[in-house]
Design an enzyme around this catalytic site. Structure first.
Site, PDB file in Angstrom:
ATOM      1  CD  GLN A  96      22.336 -45.335-100.693  1.00  9.02           C
ATOM      2  OE1 GLN A  96      21.318 -44.873-100.203  1.00  9.02           O
ATOM      3  NE2 GLN A  96      22.523 -46.635-100.740  1.00  9.02           N
TER       4      GLN A  96
ATOM      5  N   GLY B  56       5.755 -43.535 -79.997  1.00  6.61           N
ATOM      6  CA  GLY B  56       5.354 -42.644 -78.910  1.00  6.61           C
ATOM      7  C   GLY B  56       4.150 -43.136 -78.148  1.00  6.61           C
TER       8      GLY B  56
ATOM      9  CG  ASP C 270      24.979 -46.018 -97.728  1.00  4.16           C
ATOM     10  OD1 ASP C 270      26.004 -45.836 -97.059  1.00  4.16           O
ATOM     11  OD2 ASP C 270      24.809 -47.013 -98.434  1.00  4.16           O
TER      12      ASP C 270
END
Ligand code: CAO
Length: 415
Positions: free
Chosen positions: A17, A247, A168
């Protein structure tokens, strides 16, 4: 219309991948990607997770669009010569073999440089130099070693890996950026260079905010936007934060109408500070807009559980799409939890080419994810993945081999 990477030739020595996602992106930007595969077998993913007998799997087809396929036995002496000819013709060699495999094949960096000093050699490896540099690595190993797993999931459960293939496909994306950057530098230096994207590094780069939090934790002992605050305890390392926002805009996943039967009847709801008064109005808690216990972000932090429970009482009375429509009118940031079924059927994703239907000679029509990066002067047309060795003769002819030579190499098992 031309493409951004027109004229760039990629020797694609990738499999599984991570590497294929990188070269697929380059192909979408216009590079000629020549995938070198082992004769008779090819990329192992051609036969993995097959849904139709003897037909290239979706695993393979969805990672190898817009490429050409040649089969070469690169351990056969004559096959090695074909690979050498390809190295001389190409601009970039991309590979994601286990550490040392390319060297064992005889294609060290020095040898490649001898053959083509302009060649860029780009590699995905599991780890950079260090104690694990010789290890073979797959997606979830990278998620674990890159800090993602220890920071994903709920505090009372084990580490969790993400469905997003950040090890990946995320590393493939990093490598693609390294390659185009090296190509740009080559226009000035005339030299190739090595490009390395280690999967651990790629995942950690995407977990940057968690290393930020590690240092905040060490300094203050507490992180007020985490669900552990104010009643839970913090240990020495960044804990798993459930569905909290990273955040300063607290968020959580909340149930919507139908959640009892539909596992995806949920919405992500953010209590963004500038729209707090509107949130209070929508959920029928107008008094919270001025109550000093709720009116400021700091006052709300220790009460987030209670606040989200109240918001959820409202979201449970709406479907996720009804809630989206109402909340968006007020600019309240939120997002439906979309299932893969809903995404596959989404007309706007089809319209932008983010979801594409592709026709394949042996599989028929299937859906794929198109190029997520849109360039206005270099539009992407997604074409099907190649059959194993489909372009061997064509590429051999481009390398200057005659029909007789091609037949002889085939008889010798080199191609
Ligand atoms: N002709 C002849 N031999 C070929 C060939 C060809 N066309 N193409 C590959 N080979 C050989 C290689 O030379 C190598 O042989 P040696 O082991 O004798 O050197 C072998 O095939 C390929 O080996 P591999 O070790 O890379 O493959 P694997 O299936 O055992 O391991 C993987 C797969 C992914 C764990 C490993 O390649 C790896 O760690 N890659 C780097 C990290 C990575 O990209 N991981 C993401 C994978 S996607 O989840």
């Amino acid at each position: 219309m031309g493409k951004a990477l027109d004229g760039v030739r990629i020797l694609d020595f990738t499999h599984v991948q991570s590497g294929p996602t990188c070269t697929q992106l380059l192909a979408w930007f216009g590079a000629d990607v020549i995938k070198v595969e082992r004769a008779g077998a090819g990329d192992i993913t051609r036969e993995q997770l097959r849904d139709i007998p003897d037909v290239d799997s979706l695993y393979f087809t969805m990672l190898n669009h817009n490429k050409r396929s040649v089969t070469i036995d690169t351990k056969n002496p004559e096959g090695k010569l074909v690979l050498e000819a390809l190295i001389q013709k190409c601009d970039v060699l991309v590979e994601n073999f286990a550490p040392g495999a390319l060297d064992r094949m005889g294609f060290t960096w020095e040898r490649i440089q001898e053959l083509n000093p302009k060649m860029i050699v780009a590699s995905v490896k599991g780890f950079g130099p260090g104690p694990y540099e010789d290890c073979k690595v797959y997606e979830n190993v990278a998620q674990c070693a890159g800090g993602a797993a220890s920071t994903t999931g709920f505090d009372d459960g084990p580490p969790v890996v993400s469905g997003a293939q950040i090890g990946d496909s995320g590393t493939g994306l990093h490598l693609a950026l390294g390659i185009v950057t090296a190509l740009y530098q080559r226009t000035m230096t005339g030299r190739g260079q090595k490009v390395l994207a280690a999967m651990q590094d790629g995942v950690l780069n995407l977990c940057r905010v968690k290393l930020r939090d590690q240092q905040r934790l060490e300094r203050t002992g507490v992180m007020k936007e985490y669900p552990q605050y104010p009643n839970g305890t913090f240990g020495e390392a960044v804990p798993r934060a459930g569905n909290a926002s990273g955040g300063g805009q607290p968020g959580w996943i909340l149930k919507c109408k139908g959640w009892e039967a539909d596992p995806n009847a949920y919405i992500y709801f953010i209590t963004q500070a500038p729209v707090w008064a509107k949130i209070c109005n929508v959920i029928g808690k107008e008094e919270w807009a001025t109550d000093p216990d709720y009116a400021t972000p700091a006052a709300r932090l220790p009460r987030l559980k209670e606040i989200f429970a109240e918001v959820e009482r409202w979201t449970m009375s709406k479907t996720k799409f009804e809630a989206m429509e109402i909340l968006n009118k007020y600019d309240i940031p939120c997002g439906p939890i979309l299932s893969m079924k809903e995404i596959a059927e989404d007309p706007s994703l089809r319209k932008t080419g983010t979801i594409v239907e592709v026709d394949h000679p042996t599989r028929g029509k299937y859906l794929t994810v198109g190029n997520p990066i849109k360039l206005s002067d270099s539009p992407t047309e997604v074409t099907r993945s190649p059959l194993l060795g489909e372009h061997t003769d064509e590429v051999m002819a481009e390398l200057g081999y005659s029909l007789e030579q091609i037949s002889a190499l085939r008889v010798a098992g080199a191609i």
